[in-house]
Design a protein around this motif. Structure first.
Motif, short mmCIF file in Angstrom:
data_model
loop_
_atom_site.label_atom_id
_atom_site.label_comp_id
_atom_site.label_asym_id
_atom_site.label_seq_id
_atom_site.Cartn_x
_atom_site.Cartn_y
_atom_site.Cartn_z
N GLY A 42 0.92 -1.19 -0.09
CA GLY A 42 0.03 0.07 -0.04
C GLY A 42 1.00 1.22 0.15
N SER A 43 0.66 2.04 0.73
CA SER A 43 1.40 3.06 1.10
C SER A 43 2.28 3.19 2.07
N ALA A 44 3.61 3.58 2.01
CA ALA A 44 4.70 3.30 3.10
C ALA A 44 5.41 4.35 3.23
N LEU A 45 5.82 4.89 4.45
CA LEU A 45 6.70 6.09 4.91
C LEU A 45 7.90 5.43 5.54
N ASP A 46 8.90 5.87 4.96
CA ASP A 46 10.46 5.49 5.39
C ASP A 46 11.10 6.59 6.27
N LEU A 47 11.30 6.68 7.60
CA LEU A 47 11.96 7.40 8.13
C LEU A 47 13.12 7.57 8.39
N GLY A 48 14.08 8.20 8.08
CA GLY A 48 15.47 8.11 8.08
C GLY A 48 15.95 7.14 7.11
N CYS A 49 15.65 7.32 5.89
CA CYS A 49 15.92 6.62 4.65
C CYS A 49 17.17 6.21 4.20
N GLY A 50 18.19 6.99 4.63
CA GLY A 50 19.46 6.99 4.18
C GLY A 50 19.69 6.96 2.51
N GLU A 51 20.49 6.08 2.40
CA GLU A 51 20.67 5.98 0.76
C GLU A 51 19.76 5.04 0.10
N GLY A 52 18.64 4.63 0.87
CA GLY A 52 17.45 4.43 0.01
C GLY A 52 17.27 2.66 0.01
N ALA A 53 18.10 2.04 0.46
CA ALA A 53 17.89 0.67 0.07
C ALA A 53 16.65 -0.19 0.45
N ASP A 54 16.10 0.39 1.72
CA ASP A 54 14.83 0.07 2.18
C ASP A 54 13.44 0.50 1.25
N ALA A 55 13.59 1.79 0.86
CA ALA A 55 12.56 2.21 0.22
C ALA A 55 12.54 1.58 -1.17
N ILE A 56 13.68 1.46 -1.74
CA ILE A 56 13.68 0.79 -3.10
C ILE A 56 13.27 -0.66 -2.88
N PHE A 107 -0.43 6.61 6.24
CA PHE A 107 0.31 5.48 5.53
C PHE A 107 -0.05 4.02 6.20
N ASP A 108 -0.11 3.02 5.17
CA ASP A 108 -0.37 1.71 5.73
C ASP A 108 0.90 1.13 6.19
N LEU A 109 2.00 1.45 6.29
CA LEU A 109 3.03 1.11 6.93
C LEU A 109 4.20 2.39 7.09
N VAL A 110 4.56 2.62 8.37
CA VAL A 110 5.41 3.54 8.86
C VAL A 110 6.63 2.65 9.49
N THR A 111 7.86 2.94 8.77
CA THR A 111 8.87 2.25 9.30
C THR A 111 9.94 3.29 9.84
N ALA A 112 10.48 3.04 10.91
CA ALA A 112 11.65 3.71 11.28
C ALA A 112 12.82 2.70 11.81
N GLN A 113 13.85 2.79 10.97
CA GLN A 113 14.79 1.60 11.17
C GLN A 113 16.18 2.39 11.70
N PHE A 114 16.55 2.26 12.59
CA PHE A 114 17.45 2.58 13.55
C PHE A 114 17.77 4.19 13.29
N LEU A 115 16.53 4.80 13.80
CA LEU A 115 16.32 6.20 13.70
C LEU A 115 16.99 6.67 15.17
#
Length: 211
Positions: A42-56, A107-115
């Motif tokens: 669905g829709s996702a929000l990637d907080l602190g996406c860095g160089e984009g690997a998670d978003a991609i 968003f359907d997913l909000v992810t914060a990885q190592f923020l």
């Protein structure tokens, strides 16, 4: 990790990213793969996406992603990596200092990885509360953080709350969320010296109820 407190976070992270052509591995975070791999896109929000690997990775699985970072250097690099894939049009890159501004919408997913930040200027608890507020009904909030620092960062003052403390700090209303995961787990990555760098991370995963 040291941080001159007189240097704004934006400048600190731009400088840190500019010190090398790639700061991270280019692979998605393993906790995201494990916890989001079976979610319907669905829709996702990637907080602190860095160089984009998670978003991609999310976009390759059909998600429409809003990817956010404080560093323009990181975002430019992330957009360049995405341009080499077939999913660049599924990702919107936004620059935010999350202590001051936050992406609009739910968003359907909000992810914060190592923020985490070495600066006290980043109010992590407040940002994560905003992250929870941005989860749509039926959506998932995924927070992954370090529970222990590597041996080469013994003196860091970065606060590292337990997963239970993360949940408590969110201050979620009773009856509106289901706690799906709240645990510490071992994590293995490569250290600065190229050798294995085992440490402990933690994962909090919650789903907002639809009614």
């Amino acid at each position: 990790m040291t941080h001159d407190v007189t240097v704004p976070d934006e400048e600190y992270w731009d400088t840190r990213y500019a010190q090398s052509d790639r700061m991270w591995s280019g692979r998605p975070n393993s906790a995201l793969v494990r916890e989001a791999g079976d979610l319907a896109p669905g829709s996702a929000l990637d907080l602190g996406c860095g160089e984009g690997a998670d978003a991609i990775w999310l976009a390759e699985r059909g998600w429409e992603v809003t990817a956010v970072d404080i560093s323009g250097v990181a975002l430019g690099r992330a957009a360049g990596h995405a341009a080499a894939t077939a999913v660049a049009d599924r990702i919107t890159w936004q620059r935010h200092d999350l202590s001051a501004t936050f992406p609009a919408g739910t968003f359907d997913l909000v992810t914060a990885q190592f923020l985490h930040s070495p600066s006290d200027a980043m109010p992590r608890e407040d940002i994560l509360r905003k992250a929870a507020a941005a989860v749509a009904p039926g959506g998932v909030l995924l927070i992954v953080g370090h529970a222990g620092l590597p041996a080469w960062e013994p003196d860091s003052a970065v606060p590292l709350p337990t997963p239970e403390e993360v949940v408590a700090d969110l201050g979620l209303p009773d009856g509106e969320w289901d706690l799906l995961r709240c645990e510490e787990h071992p994590s293995f990555r490569t250290g600065h010296d190229g050798k294995p760098d085992p440490r402990t991370d933690n994962t909090v995963k919650l789903r907002r109820r639809t009614a």
